[in-house]
Design a protein around this motif. Structure first.
Motif, short mmCIF file in Angstrom:
data_model
loop_
_atom_site.label_atom_id
_atom_site.label_comp_id
_atom_site.label_asym_id
_atom_site.label_seq_id
_atom_site.Cartn_x
_atom_site.Cartn_y
_atom_site.Cartn_z
N GLU A 134 1.11 -1.13 0.50
CA GLU A 134 0.13 -0.26 0.04
C GLU A 134 0.97 1.03 -0.19
OE1 GLU A 134 -3.52 2.18 2.61
OE2 GLU A 134 -2.11 0.20 3.20
N HIS A 135 1.89 1.47 0.56
CA HIS A 135 3.17 2.19 0.72
C HIS A 135 3.26 2.23 -0.86
CE1 HIS A 135 7.35 3.80 2.56
NE2 HIS A 135 5.98 4.80 2.13
N TYR A 136 3.81 1.46 -1.19
CA TYR A 136 4.46 1.94 -2.45
C TYR A 136 3.80 2.15 -3.59
CZ TYR A 136 5.83 -0.46 -6.83
OH TYR A 136 6.82 -0.29 -8.49
N LEU A 137 2.19 1.62 -3.51
CA LEU A 137 0.97 2.53 -4.20
C LEU A 137 1.02 3.74 -4.36
CD1 LEU A 137 -1.79 -0.50 -5.10
CD2 LEU A 137 -0.14 -0.05 -5.87
N THR A 138 0.76 4.19 -3.05
CA THR A 138 1.06 5.40 -2.48
C THR A 138 1.74 6.52 -2.62
OG1 THR A 138 -0.26 4.39 -0.12
CG2 THR A 138 0.77 7.28 -0.40
N LEU A 139 3.25 5.87 -3.14
CA LEU A 139 3.73 7.17 -3.62
C LEU A 139 3.87 6.72 -4.85
CD1 LEU A 139 7.52 5.65 -1.92
CD2 LEU A 139 6.53 7.87 -1.73
N ILE A 140 3.48 5.90 -5.68
CA ILE A 140 3.33 5.96 -6.97
C ILE A 140 2.58 7.03 -7.85
CG2 ILE A 140 2.08 4.91 -8.42
CD1 ILE A 140 3.79 2.43 -8.16
N SER A 141 0.77 7.46 -6.37
CA SER A 141 -0.18 7.82 -7.05
C SER A 141 0.46 9.15 -6.61
CB SER A 141 -0.85 8.14 -5.81
OG SER A 141 -2.35 8.29 -5.52
N ASP A 142 1.55 9.15 -5.04
CA ASP A 142 2.26 10.82 -5.12
C ASP A 142 2.51 11.27 -5.81
OD1 ASP A 142 0.50 10.86 -2.91
OD2 ASP A 142 2.26 10.07 -1.65
N LEU A 143 3.64 10.92 -6.27
CA LEU A 143 4.60 11.23 -7.58
C LEU A 143 4.48 11.60 -9.04
CD1 LEU A 143 7.63 8.21 -6.96
CD2 LEU A 143 7.57 10.85 -6.89
N GLU A 144 3.13 10.82 -9.37
CA GLU A 144 2.32 11.02 -10.44
C GLU A 144 1.52 12.59 -10.24
OE1 GLU A 144 -0.99 8.06 -11.97
OE2 GLU A 144 0.94 6.71 -11.90
#
Length: 390
Positions: free
Chosen positions: A213-223
């Protein structure tokens, strides 16, 4: 740089079943190449002409890259290292032959060794959007890397493996160093591609991750930040594949020979398998400080295997070859369990004797060879013919 797709085929059911039965990991590899003129060492914009010459049975495994002077191949997933080598040999020789029919040469090198004009982008809407958003971050003839995919049981486990991988990736990066020359000059770095590549905002070691979930959150934040267009632009040195159940290790230069590439893939799979066992045993990954990882990756780009790097356990500089030997010894049981120990031992000895691609290029120059001579030899090695650079 990523195209819109990864890999070339779905894992065949019989290979998946055999891997599951023996609790073994499958692997695949992607390689990016430079297209050089048939006579001169400069890069040429002939990728469409090369595609026109490809035989039909290779087309599904070959993709465009960012520039018109580049091309990429992706192996099918395999369980047996010898099968992977055979698939990659077929791709290298087939694409090299197509390049020759198109008036070019296929060259496995990190970035353009010879001087020449900046290349134009492939006419792809995504690439034009990248140029519009990020500007001229990668001028020149193209940056060519190697990506190794290793199967994982699930994304949560994959994220934990990414944490365990962080201390080991600098030494694997050092082993792939193959771009000491750029635009006709010696750069002072074993991998100048690495230094050019780091200008992109999402390039670097993966952070310590707490969960999928942390991994996916970082992806979303970077986008959302604008630092990347989509998940395909997550250029961490190791990441979860967006398309396949694999971890993707992607910090290295493309290597000049298949021997180099197969050593990298064997060690990478054995490392992931070793770390998977640690994850299953509940071993926590060391939370190595990010600045120290950045320093180790810089050192890998600068020195290759011929200098020093940082021992992440002691935080002290050590000869890079000793760290490479330490890695080999650490993953030896999984090399043996996957049937790769004998091959990896031979290839490790060959790399020790001959040096990285960067060291071999520099050895040629020290003997009086020209940049054009280096490109000639790299083209022969890429195709699988000729003598070694050393």
């Amino acid at each position: 740089m990523d195209t819109a797709t990864e890999g070339s085929t779905v894992l065949p059911a019989e290979i998946a079943a055999e891997a599951d039965r023996q609790d073994l990991l499958t692997l695949g590899i992607e390689e990016e190449y430079l297209l050089a003129d048939a006579v001169e060492p400069r890069a040429v914009e002939l990728v469409e002409e090369v595609f026109a010459e490809l035989p039909d049975d290779l087309r599904g495994s070959v993709q465009h890259e960012y520039y018109r002077s580049q091309i990429e191949v992706a192996s099918p997933p395999r369980l047996d290292l010898a099968d992977l080598r055979a698939a990659m040999e077929r791709l290298r020789t087939g694409v090299a032959a197509a390049a020759e029919r198109a008036g070019a040469r296929l060259v496995a090198v990190g970035t353009g060794p010879a001087a020449g004009p900046n290349m134009r982008l492939v006419d792809n809407p995504r690439y034009h959007l990248m140029r519009e958003r990020f500007g001229d971050l990668s001028p020149g003839q193209g940056m060519c890397g190697t990506h190794v995919h290793v199967s994982i049981p699930d994304p949560e486990t994959g994220v934990r493996i990414l944490n365990h991988l962080r201390p080991w990736l600098p030494v694997l990066q050092a082993a792939t160093a193959n771009s000491p020359l750029f635009a006709g000059r010696e750069t002072g770095y074993a991998s100048w591609r690495s230094m050019m590549w780091e200008r992109w905002p999402t390039v670097g070691p993966a952070p310590y991750l707490h969960s999928h979930e942390h991994y996916l959150t970082l992806i979303s934040d970077l986008e959302a930040s604008g630092a990347m267009l989509d998940e395909g632009m997550l250029y961490w040195y190791a990441r979860l594949s967006a398309s396949y159940p694999t971890v993707e290790i992607r910090m290295g230069d493309v290597t000049p020979t298949l021997d180099d590439a197969m050593l990298l893939t064997a060690l990478t799979r054995a490392l992931v398998a070793t770390l998977l066992r640690e994850v299953r045993d509940g071993v926590e990954a060391p939370d190595v400080p990010h600045p120290l990882l950045m320093a180790a990756h810089w050192r890998a780009a600068h020195d290759g295997l011929e200098g020093v790097n940082i021992d992440m356990a002691t935080r002290e500089p050590r000869p890079a070859w000793k760290l490479m030997r330490q890695l080999f010894d650490y993953v030896r049981p999984e090399l043996e369990r996957h049937g790769d120990l004998e091959t990896a031992t031979v290839l490790m000895g060959r790399l020790r004797a001959e040096g990285t691609g960067a060291a071999r290029q520099r050895a040629m120059l020290a003997r009086g060879a020209s940049v054009a001579d280096v490109v000639d030899e790299l083209a022969r090695l890429t195709r699988g013919a000729g003598t070694d650079l050393g």
